[in-house]
Design an enzyme around this catalytic site. Structure first.
Site, PDB file in Angstrom:
ATOM      1  N   CYS A 120     -40.915  16.378  56.921  1.00 49.33           N
ATOM      2  CA  CYS A 120     -41.450  16.929  56.042  1.00 49.33           C
ATOM      3  C   CYS A 120     -40.828  17.040  55.235  1.00 49.33           C
ATOM      4  CB  CYS A 120     -41.520  18.337  56.917  1.00 49.33           C
ATOM      5  SG  CYS A 120     -42.609  20.039  56.518  1.00 49.33           S
ATOM      6  N   HIS A 121     -40.597  18.293  54.787  1.00 48.80           N
ATOM      7  CA  HIS A 121     -39.864  18.966  52.925  1.00 48.80           C
ATOM      8  C   HIS A 121     -38.276  17.944  52.747  1.00 48.80           C
ATOM      9  CE1 HIS A 121     -43.436  21.499  53.621  1.00 48.80           C
ATOM     10  NE2 HIS A 121     -43.136  21.018  51.875  1.00 48.80           N
TER      11      HIS A 121
END
Length: 183
Positions: free
Chosen positions: A108-109
């Protein structure tokens, strides 16, 4: 349950605001495979995910040494990743895994922390789609795939990719150090 990771120590680097499933699901996968998982964080006490999951911190980022671990997992979550990339000790800890040729997983991030550590240049990876410009500007080749492996560096996009991400984490962590995994 397999024993492919027996005797291995896996660090999970996170702080408040992580995506709840992104540390818990990989944690389960590596411990089911026999590894010992350790939560490393710049926060003390416990940390809380964006949906309320709490987990006890076992080691401060400032006291953590990549030499004491076999692999690293970086869970995502916008707030978590943004806080980690602003913490020098966390960035240095993550970067050290690359310098020591050890496998790393980021979902993800989480790649934001690795952009800050300048370890994505020349690598092919994926992430949450909103990071693609940041990653390209940092010298990475960004692709939109469920899971990408680049010399022991495992990346995925979202919690929906966790089954594939977890399987590749266990596989790459079992392989151990990768000579081309560099900072």
């Amino acid at each position: 349950m397999t024993d492919t990771l027996t005797g291995k120590r896996v660090a999970f680097l996170a702080t408040d605001g992580y995506e709840d499933s992104e540390p818990t699901s990989p944690w389960q996968a590596v411990t089911d495979a026999g590894a010992t998982a350790v939560l490393v964080s710049p926060a003390s006490g416990s940390i809380e995910g964006k949906n309320g999951h709490r987990q006890q911190v076992e080691l401060a980022s400032s006291d953590a040494d990549a030499a004491d671990f076999d692999a690293l997992v970086l869970p995502g979550g916008v707030v978590n990743a943004d806080k980690l990339r602003m913490d020098e000790a966390s960035v240095a800890f993550a970067k050290a895994f690359f310098a020591q040729h050890k496998p790393v997983g980021a979902i993800c991030h989480a790649a934001w922390t690795l952009v800050e550590g300048d370890v994505v240049r020349g690598r092919t990876l994926t992430s949450y789609p909103s990071l693609q410009t940041d990653l390209r500007n940092a010298g990475a080749t960004w692709v939109d795939e469920e899971v990408v492996v680049d010399e022991g560096f495992v990346t995925s996009r979202t919690p929906g990719d966790l089954p594939a991400f977890n399987a590749k984490l266990v596989e790459e962590f079992a392989e151990g150090e990768h000579a081309e995994q560099t900072a």
